[in-house]
Design a protein around this motif. Structure first.
Motif, short mmCIF file in Angstrom:
data_model
loop_
_atom_site.label_atom_id
_atom_site.label_comp_id
_atom_site.label_asym_id
_atom_site.label_seq_id
_atom_site.Cartn_x
_atom_site.Cartn_y
_atom_site.Cartn_z
N TYR A 94 0.82 -1.40 0.16
CA TYR A 94 0.03 -0.08 -0.05
C TYR A 94 0.90 1.50 -0.19
CZ TYR A 94 -2.73 3.79 1.79
OH TYR A 94 -3.34 4.98 2.10
N PHE A 95 1.93 1.14 0.89
CA PHE A 95 2.74 2.39 0.77
C PHE A 95 3.34 2.66 -0.50
CE2 PHE A 95 6.75 4.64 1.70
CZ PHE A 95 6.57 5.53 2.41
N ASP A 96 4.00 1.66 -0.98
CA ASP A 96 4.68 1.77 -2.49
C ASP A 96 3.76 2.07 -3.43
OD1 ASP A 96 7.05 1.22 -0.99
OD2 ASP A 96 7.04 -0.96 -1.60
N GLU A 97 2.43 1.71 -3.40
CA GLU A 97 1.54 2.16 -4.49
C GLU A 97 0.72 3.55 -4.35
OE1 GLU A 97 -2.28 0.20 -6.60
OE2 GLU A 97 -0.65 -1.06 -5.85
N HIS A 98 0.50 3.81 -3.00
CA HIS A 98 -0.43 5.01 -2.73
C HIS A 98 0.18 6.13 -1.97
CE1 HIS A 98 -3.87 3.02 -4.34
NE2 HIS A 98 -3.41 1.84 -3.56
N VAL A 99 1.24 6.02 -1.28
CA VAL A 99 1.90 6.95 -0.36
C VAL A 99 3.01 7.58 -0.99
CG1 VAL A 99 2.59 7.43 1.98
CG2 VAL A 99 0.83 5.97 1.66
N ARG A 100 4.04 6.49 -1.27
CA ARG A 100 5.34 6.77 -1.87
C ARG A 100 5.35 7.75 -3.30
NH1 ARG A 100 10.16 4.81 -0.47
NH2 ARG A 100 9.32 2.95 -0.07
N PRO A 101 4.31 7.57 -4.32
CA PRO A 101 4.48 8.16 -5.50
C PRO A 101 4.05 9.72 -5.21
CG PRO A 101 3.43 5.97 -5.87
CD PRO A 101 3.68 6.13 -4.29
N PRO A 102 3.26 10.00 -4.45
CA PRO A 102 2.99 11.43 -4.17
C PRO A 102 3.91 12.15 -3.37
CG PRO A 102 1.39 10.54 -2.94
CD PRO A 102 2.24 9.40 -3.80
N LEU A 103 4.76 11.42 -2.73
CA LEU A 103 5.66 12.32 -1.82
C LEU A 103 6.68 13.20 -2.62
CD1 LEU A 103 7.11 9.48 0.51
CD2 LEU A 103 5.45 10.98 1.03
N GLY A 104 7.10 14.04 -2.02
CA GLY A 104 7.87 15.36 -2.81
C GLY A 104 7.18 16.41 -2.53
N GLY A 105 7.75 17.53 -2.81
CA GLY A 105 7.28 19.01 -2.76
C GLY A 105 6.88 19.25 -1.50
N SER A 106 5.40 19.51 -1.36
CA SER A 106 4.97 19.83 -0.04
C SER A 106 4.50 18.70 0.79
CB SER A 106 3.64 20.65 -0.29
OG SER A 106 2.66 20.01 -1.12
N VAL A 107 4.75 17.58 0.23
CA VAL A 107 4.34 16.20 1.18
C VAL A 107 5.49 15.35 1.38
CG1 VAL A 107 3.07 13.98 1.21
CG2 VAL A 107 2.22 15.97 0.19
N SER A 108 6.06 15.11 2.78
CA SER A 108 7.31 14.54 3.15
C SER A 108 6.70 13.40 4.03
CB SER A 108 8.41 15.27 3.79
OG SER A 108 7.85 16.08 4.95
N TYR A 109 7.69 12.20 4.13
CA TYR A 109 7.78 11.19 5.07
C TYR A 109 8.83 11.28 5.88
CZ TYR A 109 7.21 6.29 6.71
OH TYR A 109 7.51 5.20 7.49
N ALA A 110 8.26 11.33 7.28
CA ALA A 110 9.44 11.38 8.49
C ALA A 110 10.01 10.19 9.03
CB ALA A 110 9.14 12.28 9.74
N GLY A 111 9.24 8.88 8.68
CA GLY A 111 9.44 7.67 9.08
C GLY A 111 8.81 7.30 10.25
N HIS A 112 9.35 6.23 10.85
CA HIS A 112 8.35 5.76 12.09
C HIS A 112 9.07 6.73 13.15
CE1 HIS A 112 7.11 2.12 14.63
NE2 HIS A 112 6.61 3.17 15.11
N LEU A 113 8.47 7.34 13.83
CA LEU A 113 8.98 8.34 14.97
C LEU A 113 8.47 7.73 16.51
CD1 LEU A 113 8.09 11.78 13.41
CD2 LEU A 113 10.10 10.21 13.23
N SER A 114 9.54 8.05 17.32
CA SER A 114 9.10 7.64 18.64
C SER A 114 8.12 8.49 19.22
CB SER A 114 10.25 7.62 19.34
OG SER A 114 10.87 8.87 19.68
N THR A 115 7.58 8.23 20.38
CA THR A 115 6.87 8.92 20.97
C THR A 115 7.45 10.48 21.34
OG1 THR A 115 5.55 7.21 21.75
CG2 THR A 115 5.24 9.36 22.94
N TYR A 116 8.57 10.42 21.84
CA TYR A 116 9.49 11.49 22.25
C TYR A 116 9.56 12.28 21.13
CZ TYR A 116 13.37 14.37 23.62
OH TYR A 116 14.28 15.36 23.64
N GLU A 117 10.00 11.73 19.74
CA GLU A 117 10.08 12.65 18.48
C GLU A 117 8.76 13.24 18.07
OE1 GLU A 117 13.39 10.77 15.72
OE2 GLU A 117 11.87 9.32 16.44
N LEU A 118 7.42 12.62 18.42
CA LEU A 118 6.30 13.36 18.27
C LEU A 118 5.62 14.37 18.90
CD1 LEU A 118 4.30 10.15 17.14
CD2 LEU A 118 4.97 11.81 15.82
N ARG A 119 6.66 14.55 20.15
CA ARG A 119 6.19 15.56 21.12
C ARG A 119 6.32 17.14 20.39
NH1 ARG A 119 8.28 14.04 26.77
NH2 ARG A 119 8.55 12.07 26.27
#
Length: 77
Positions: free
Chosen positions: A52-77
């Motif tokens: 799903y990620f490779d087909e629906h999320v990865r293609p539109p990444l770039g420009g104003s949309v970015s993927y930060a990865g799997h973040l810890s609870t600490y990083e999300l604060r």
């Protein structure tokens, strides 16, 4: 890169969506809505459904949309 993107989100300059990257959580819809609103979007979360990620999320990444990865609870604060 990751710290820069997250700092923009923390300052309210970007929208943030976080959760598992699966169809039922619909990160692809968050991308569509952010683009329609003309807003920057940071996605964060585990790629639980790689196909799903490779087909629906990865293609539109770039420009104003970015993927930060799997973040810890600490990083999300």
């Amino acid at each position: 890169m990751r710290e820069h993107v997250l700092s923009r989100a923390a300052r309210g300059e970007a929208l943030v969506w976080f959760g598992r990257m699966v169809p039922e959580k619909a990160p692809h819809r968050a991308i569509e809505l952010a683009r329609a609103a003309g807003r920057e979007l940071v996605l964060a979360g585990p790629r639980s459904h790689r196909g799903y990620f490779d087909e629906h999320v990865r293609p539109p990444l770039g420009g104003s949309v970015s993927y930060a990865g799997h973040l810890s609870t600490y990083e999300l604060r």
